[in-house]
Design a protein around this motif. Structure first.
Motif, mmCIF file in Angstrom:
data_model
loop_
_atom_site.group_PDB
_atom_site.id
_atom_site.type_symbol
_atom_site.label_atom_id
_atom_site.label_comp_id
_atom_site.label_asym_id
_atom_site.label_seq_id
_atom_site.Cartn_x
_atom_site.Cartn_y
_atom_site.Cartn_z
ATOM 1 N N TYR A 234 38.342 49.930 26.038
ATOM 2 C CA TYR A 234 39.272 48.941 25.758
ATOM 3 C C TYR A 234 40.053 48.763 24.637
ATOM 4 O O TYR A 234 39.615 49.104 23.215
ATOM 5 N N PHE B 257 37.797 34.022 27.584
ATOM 6 C CA PHE B 257 38.476 35.260 28.594
ATOM 7 C C PHE B 257 38.140 34.831 30.576
ATOM 8 O O PHE B 257 37.100 34.726 30.557
ATOM 9 N N PHE C 294 42.304 41.187 31.965
ATOM 10 C CA PHE C 294 41.572 40.124 31.843
ATOM 11 C C PHE C 294 42.817 38.833 31.242
ATOM 12 O O PHE C 294 43.463 39.779 31.205
ATOM 13 N N GLY C 295 42.826 38.201 30.965
ATOM 14 C CA GLY C 295 43.626 37.203 30.608
ATOM 15 C C GLY C 295 43.743 37.223 28.687
ATOM 16 O O GLY C 295 42.993 37.529 28.538
ATOM 17 N N TYR D 122 34.264 35.224 30.186
ATOM 18 C CA TYR D 122 33.378 36.024 28.976
ATOM 19 C C TYR D 122 34.103 35.237 27.728
ATOM 20 O O TYR D 122 34.681 34.505 27.510
ATOM 21 N N GLY E 222 27.356 51.226 36.840
ATOM 22 C CA GLY E 222 28.296 52.806 37.822
ATOM 23 C C GLY E 222 28.281 51.108 39.118
ATOM 24 O O GLY E 222 28.025 50.955 39.763
ATOM 25 N N GLY E 223 29.792 52.109 39.853
ATOM 26 C CA GLY E 223 29.796 51.158 41.563
ATOM 27 C C GLY E 223 28.467 51.361 41.719
ATOM 28 O O GLY E 223 27.682 52.247 42.831
ATOM 29 N N GLY E 224 29.087 50.189 43.273
ATOM 30 C CA GLY E 224 27.675 50.037 44.191
ATOM 31 C C GLY E 224 26.206 49.384 44.079
ATOM 32 O O GLY E 224 26.264 48.837 42.778
ATOM 33 N N LEU F 200 29.409 37.884 29.207
ATOM 34 C CA LEU F 200 29.732 37.422 30.615
ATOM 35 C C LEU F 200 28.912 36.209 30.086
ATOM 36 O O LEU F 200 27.871 36.199 30.262
ATOM 37 N N GLY G 246 34.078 44.279 42.291
ATOM 38 C CA GLY G 246 33.266 43.802 41.231
ATOM 39 C C GLY G 246 31.977 44.596 41.447
ATOM 40 O O GLY G 246 30.797 44.198 42.608
ATOM 41 N N GLY G 247 32.024 45.842 41.302
ATOM 42 C CA GLY G 247 30.786 46.416 41.474
ATOM 43 C C GLY G 247 31.324 48.044 42.449
ATOM 44 O O GLY G 247 30.473 48.672 42.411
ATOM 45 N N GLY G 248 32.515 47.926 42.824
ATOM 46 C CA GLY G 248 33.285 48.897 43.749
ATOM 47 C C GLY G 248 33.706 50.264 43.046
ATOM 48 O O GLY G 248 33.784 49.751 42.310
ATOM 49 N N SER G 249 34.025 51.290 43.495
ATOM 50 C CA SER G 249 34.555 52.699 43.273
ATOM 51 C C SER G 249 35.684 51.602 42.819
ATOM 52 O O SER G 249 36.526 52.682 41.938
ATOM 53 N N ASN G 250 36.709 50.601 43.154
ATOM 54 C CA ASN G 250 37.767 50.315 43.116
ATOM 55 C C ASN G 250 38.019 49.359 41.592
ATOM 56 O O ASN G 250 38.855 48.961 41.856
ATOM 57 N N TYR G 251 37.165 49.606 40.626
ATOM 58 C CA TYR G 251 37.021 48.279 40.094
ATOM 59 C C TYR G 251 37.879 48.581 39.037
ATOM 60 O O TYR G 251 37.816 49.606 38.609
ATOM 61 N N LYS G 252 38.550 47.440 38.960
ATOM 62 C CA LYS G 252 39.537 47.851 37.565
ATOM 63 C C LYS G 252 39.911 45.437 37.030
ATOM 64 O O LYS G 252 40.136 45.192 37.885
ATOM 65 N N LEU G 253 39.236 45.368 36.011
ATOM 66 C CA LEU G 253 38.927 44.291 35.109
ATOM 67 C C LEU G 253 39.974 43.876 34.898
ATOM 68 O O LEU G 253 40.528 44.394 33.621
ATOM 69 N N TRP H 87 24.781 46.183 41.313
ATOM 70 C CA TRP H 87 25.487 45.625 39.827
ATOM 71 C C TRP H 87 26.314 44.953 40.392
ATOM 72 O O TRP H 87 27.234 44.145 41.440
ATOM 73 N N THR H 88 25.995 43.479 39.473
ATOM 74 C CA THR H 88 26.961 42.821 39.759
ATOM 75 C C THR H 88 28.294 42.380 39.122
ATOM 76 O O THR H 88 28.920 42.049 39.541
ATOM 77 N N GLY H 89 28.927 43.535 38.760
ATOM 78 C CA GLY H 89 30.438 43.389 38.187
ATOM 79 C C GLY H 89 30.091 43.638 36.399
ATOM 80 O O GLY H 89 30.988 43.467 35.737
ATOM 81 N N GLU H 90 29.197 43.008 36.005
ATOM 82 C CA GLU H 90 29.345 42.848 35.018
ATOM 83 C C GLU H 90 29.899 43.733 33.512
ATOM 84 O O GLU H 90 28.400 44.950 33.904
ATOM 85 N N TYR I 220 36.923 38.748 42.640
ATOM 86 C CA TYR I 220 35.769 38.690 41.796
ATOM 87 C C TYR I 220 36.493 38.300 40.773
ATOM 88 O O TYR I 220 37.351 39.081 39.771
ATOM 89 N N ARG J 45 38.829 53.970 31.551
ATOM 90 C CA ARG J 45 36.944 54.558 32.537
ATOM 91 C C ARG J 45 36.301 55.764 33.095
ATOM 92 O O ARG J 45 37.821 56.580 33.450
ATOM 93 N N PRO K 84 40.973 41.707 26.388
ATOM 94 C CA PRO K 84 40.720 43.532 26.429
ATOM 95 C C PRO K 84 41.497 43.960 27.622
ATOM 96 O O PRO K 84 42.073 43.222 27.986
#
Lengths: 117, 115
Positions: free
Chosen positions: A35, B89, B105-106, B36, A97-99, B46, B96-103, A102-105, B32, A48, A43
């Motif tokens: 980032y 932030f 930020f504000g 932070y 990693g995905g799936g 987080l 949140g956790g999937g293959s298309n995850y993209k975060l 993982w909580t998304g953190e 999601y 990725r 960020p």
């Protein structure tokens, strides 16, 4: 457990010089992110990786920035040549990693602060 | 792509008061929403997150609310303490956790808690 490790923490270079940043993610984390954080901003994702594959590099300025993640562990982000506007903090993050569970953190390193003179 | 707006950019409160930071997002597919905290010179960490199937989540003095219809979510800190001083932030992503995850930020809110 060791966190995400980045080096160097600080780097001052003159414009047009090259610079490289290194990141060691948390052991077992397959996903690695770079980032860009400008002063007073949130960020912004540059790239990725899922293991050694760059799955999203749409925001990476490819004319001067490059990244690699050989063997799917450590990663290096390079800028060549650096410009004044590249002065910022470069954050590395990792996640399991995905799936799965993982909580998304995202787990961030402390960043590499670049100053281009 | 997703756009996240965060307000205010700076917030100053007295110790013990409450603080509220608000964010809006543009992509209705986002599901999601993490928050932070970044102390000066430190890494973002987080502190709480919420998913779109939940309207509110609380963890001790911190709570987050989500209004999917209006596409906004807020961070609430009660009984603020000096150690709460930091940049906060908000972020939004699809999966949140999937293959298309993209975060996304504000821009952050600098919270200062005055003793």
């Amino acid at each position: 457990e060791a966190g995400v490790v980045q080096s160097p923490r600080y780097k001052i270079i003159e414009k047009k010089q090259p610079v490289a940043f290194w990141c060691n993610p948390i052991s077992g984390h397959n996903t690695l992110y770079w980032y860009l954080q400008n002063l007073g901003q949130g960020p912004e994702l540059l790239i990725r990786y899922e293991n050694e594959e760059a799955v999203d590099d749409s925001q990476l300025p490819k004319d001067r920035f490059s990244a690699e993640r050989l063997k799917g562990v450590d990663s290096t982000l390079k800028i060549q040549p650096a410009e004044l506007g590249d002065s910022a903090v470069y954050l590395c993050a990792s996640s399991p990693g995905g799936g799965g569970m993982w909580t998304g953190e995202l787990f961030f390193g402390e960043g590499s602060r670049l100053t281009v003179l | 792509g997703e756009n996240v707006e965060q307000h205010p950019s700076t917030l100053s409160v007295q110790e013990g008061d409450s603080a509220v930071i608000k964010c809006t997002y543009s992509d209705s597919a986002s599901n999601y929403f993490p928050w932070y905290k970044q102390e000066l010179g430190k890494r973002p960490q987080l502190i709480i997150d919420i998913r779109s199937n939940v309207g509110e989540k609380k963890d001790q003095r911190i709570a987050v609310t989500l209004n999917k219809t209006a596409k906004h979510f807020s961070l609430h800190i009660t009984e603020t303490q000096p150690e709460d001083s930091a940049v906060y932030f908000c972020a939004a992503s699809i999966g949140g956790g999937g293959s298309n995850y993209k975060l996304t930020f504000g821009k952050g809110t600098l919270l200062t808690v005055n003793p």
